[in-house]
Design an enzyme around this catalytic site. Structure first.
Site, PDB file in Angstrom:
ATOM      1  N   CYS A 135     -10.415  -2.829  -4.512  1.00 40.60           N
ATOM      2  CA  CYS A 135      -9.873  -4.032  -5.300  1.00 40.60           C
ATOM      3  C   CYS A 135     -10.144  -5.300  -4.817  1.00 40.60           C
ATOM      4  O   CYS A 135      -9.995  -5.954  -5.985  1.00 40.60           O
ATOM      5  CB  CYS A 135      -8.616  -4.534  -3.327  1.00 40.60           C
ATOM      6  SG  CYS A 135      -7.372  -3.038  -3.559  1.00 40.60           S
ATOM      7  N   GLU A 176      -2.817  -4.655  -3.166  1.00 39.70           N
ATOM      8  CA  GLU A 176      -3.929  -5.816  -4.257  1.00 39.70           C
ATOM      9  C   GLU A 176      -3.055  -4.989  -5.705  1.00 39.70           C
ATOM     10  O   GLU A 176      -2.578  -5.180  -6.195  1.00 39.70           O
ATOM     11  CB  GLU A 176      -5.346  -6.239  -3.948  1.00 39.70           C
ATOM     12  CG  GLU A 176      -4.979  -7.097  -2.800  1.00 39.70           C
ATOM     13  CD  GLU A 176      -4.922  -5.896  -1.228  1.00 39.70           C
ATOM     14  OE1 GLU A 176      -4.617  -4.566  -1.606  1.00 39.70           O
ATOM     15  OE2 GLU A 176      -5.864  -6.385  -0.474  1.00 39.70           O
ATOM     16  N   CYS A 197     -10.167  -4.739   0.082  1.00 39.58           N
ATOM     17  CA  CYS A 197     -11.759  -3.440   0.137  1.00 39.58           C
ATOM     18  C   CYS A 197     -12.246  -3.804  -0.969  1.00 39.58           C
ATOM     19  O   CYS A 197     -11.840  -4.501  -1.869  1.00 39.58           O
ATOM     20  CB  CYS A 197     -10.689  -2.327  -0.038  1.00 39.58           C
ATOM     21  SG  CYS A 197     -10.176  -2.027  -1.124  1.00 39.58           S
ATOM     22  N   CYS A 231      -3.834   0.792  -3.077  1.00 41.01           N
ATOM     23  CA  CYS A 231      -3.715  -1.218  -2.075  1.00 41.01           C
ATOM     24  C   CYS A 231      -3.023  -2.176  -2.838  1.00 41.01           C
ATOM     25  O   CYS A 231      -2.276  -1.348  -3.861  1.00 41.01           O
ATOM     26  CB  CYS A 231      -4.741  -1.678  -1.567  1.00 41.01           C
ATOM     27  SG  CYS A 231      -6.396  -0.124  -1.387  1.00 41.01           S
ATOM     28  N   ASN A 284       1.159  -1.210  -0.064  1.00 39.48           N
ATOM     29  CA  ASN A 284       0.455   0.398   0.170  1.00 39.48           C
ATOM     30  C   ASN A 284       1.145   1.003   0.068  1.00 39.48           C
ATOM     31  O   ASN A 284       2.112   0.935   0.374  1.00 39.48           O
ATOM     32  CB  ASN A 284      -1.252  -0.086   0.879  1.00 39.48           C
ATOM     33  CG  ASN A 284       0.209  -0.323   2.794  1.00 39.48           C
ATOM     34  OD1 ASN A 284       0.423  -0.945   2.541  1.00 39.48           O
ATOM     35  ND2 ASN A 284      -0.831   0.492   3.572  1.00 39.48           N
ATOM     36  N   ILE A 285       0.741   2.300  -0.501  1.00 41.02           N
ATOM     37  CA  ILE A 285       1.287   3.495  -0.429  1.00 41.02           C
ATOM     38  C   ILE A 285       0.702   4.516  -0.353  1.00 41.02           C
ATOM     39  O   ILE A 285      -0.997   5.259  -1.036  1.00 41.02           O
ATOM     40  CB  ILE A 285       1.670   3.850  -2.098  1.00 41.02           C
ATOM     41  CG1 ILE A 285       2.584   2.271  -2.560  1.00 41.02           C
ATOM     42  CG2 ILE A 285       2.765   4.889  -2.715  1.00 41.02           C
ATOM     43  CD1 ILE A 285       2.740   1.970  -4.144  1.00 41.02           C
ATOM     44  N   GLU A 286       0.638   5.287   1.037  1.00 44.69           N
ATOM     45  CA  GLU A 286      -0.545   6.887   1.357  1.00 44.69           C
ATOM     46  C   GLU A 286      -0.321   7.700   0.652  1.00 44.69           C
ATOM     47  O   GLU A 286       1.438   7.845  -0.578  1.00 44.69           O
ATOM     48  CB  GLU A 286      -0.429   6.037   2.720  1.00 44.69           C
ATOM     49  CG  GLU A 286      -0.934   5.079   2.908  1.00 44.69           C
ATOM     50  CD  GLU A 286      -1.655   4.641   4.325  1.00 44.69           C
ATOM     51  OE1 GLU A 286      -0.677   5.655   5.273  1.00 44.69           O
ATOM     52  OE2 GLU A 286      -2.708   4.009   4.581  1.00 44.69           O
TER      53      GLU A 286
HETATM   54  N1  THU Z   1      -4.974  -1.777   1.907  1.00 48.61           N
HETATM   55  C1  THU Z   1      -4.879  -2.024   1.557  1.00 48.61           C
HETATM   56  O1  THU Z   1      -3.968  -2.238   0.767  1.00 48.61           O
HETATM   57  N2  THU Z   1      -5.393  -3.570   0.632  1.00 48.61           N
HETATM   58  C2  THU Z   1      -6.708  -3.508   1.676  1.00 48.61           C
HETATM   59  O2  THU Z   1      -7.193  -4.615   1.177  1.00 48.61           O
HETATM   60  C3  THU Z   1      -7.431  -3.160   2.598  1.00 48.61           C
HETATM   61  C4  THU Z   1      -6.434  -1.364   2.797  1.00 48.61           C
HETATM   62  C5  THU Z   1      -4.389  -0.502   3.084  1.00 48.61           C
HETATM   63  C6  THU Z   1      -4.851   1.259   2.423  1.00 48.61           C
HETATM   64  C7  THU Z   1      -4.328   2.147   3.387  1.00 48.61           C
HETATM   65  O3  THU Z   1      -3.044   2.342   2.651  1.00 48.61           O
HETATM   66  C8  THU Z   1      -4.120   0.491   4.692  1.00 48.61           C
HETATM   67  O4  THU Z   1      -4.764   0.069   3.978  1.00 48.61           O
HETATM   68  C9  THU Z   1      -5.462   0.973   5.784  1.00 48.61           C
HETATM   69  O5  THU Z   1      -6.613   1.646   5.241  1.00 48.61           O
END
Ligand code: THU
Length: 133
Positions: A89, A56, A86, A54, A43-45
């Site tokens: 995804c 995935e 999520c 996300c 995941n890259i915010e």
């Molecule tokens: N996140 C994912 O990378 N994959 C998921 O299926 C659920 C959520 C990440 C998004 C965000 O960076 C962090 O988890 C919190 O929601």
């Protein structure tokens, strides 16, 4: 070690690359393609929040960008017990997964469960719908 356990190890090792300074919730994904290649994603915010991607979609995008659109395995490990993909995804996975694609929700090498996309996203909208017009 079977191929799923191998992919779980790769996902676990790669979680250190998660860029998640806002949620502090790390997610990692390792995918295996039809040719047997393995791609990783995290995941890259983002400070603006909505551009967040996300793990995935990050891993699958790496594979797709390399010309690989068939997936045999999508292995996910996050900081919670049983981190499931999520909704966004699940729809993204739906585009590329078939009934044989194993979506692995992994807590550890000896603690994982396998799902199909139909189990995670029943009654979904897909390219099959567009064929009807
Ligand atoms: N996140 C994912 O990378 N994959 C998921 O299926 C659920 C959520 C990440 C998004 C965000 O960076 C962090 O988890 C919190 O929601």
């Amino acid at each position: 070690m079977n191929e799923i356990e191998q992919l779980i190890n790769i996902a676990l090792e790669n979680k250190k690359n998660s860029y998640s300074p806002y949620s502090h919730f790390r997610v990692s994904c390792a995918v295996k393609t039809g040719t047997g290649s393995i791609y990783k994603g995290v995941n890259i915010e983002n400070a603006a929040y909505s551009p967040c991607i996300c793990a995935e979609r990050s891993a699958m995008s790496a594979a797709i960008s390399a010309g690989e659109i068939e997936f045999t395995h999508i292995v996910i490990n996050g900081d919670s017990h049983d981190t499931f993909p999520c909704g966004v995804c699940r729809q993204f996975i739906r585009e590329f997964a078939d009934k044989n694609t194993q979506i692995v929700i992994a807590n550890a090498v000896d603690d994982y469960r396998i799902f199909t996309i139909d189990e995670l996203l029943p009654h979904s909208f897909s390219n099959e719908d567009l064929k009807e017009i």
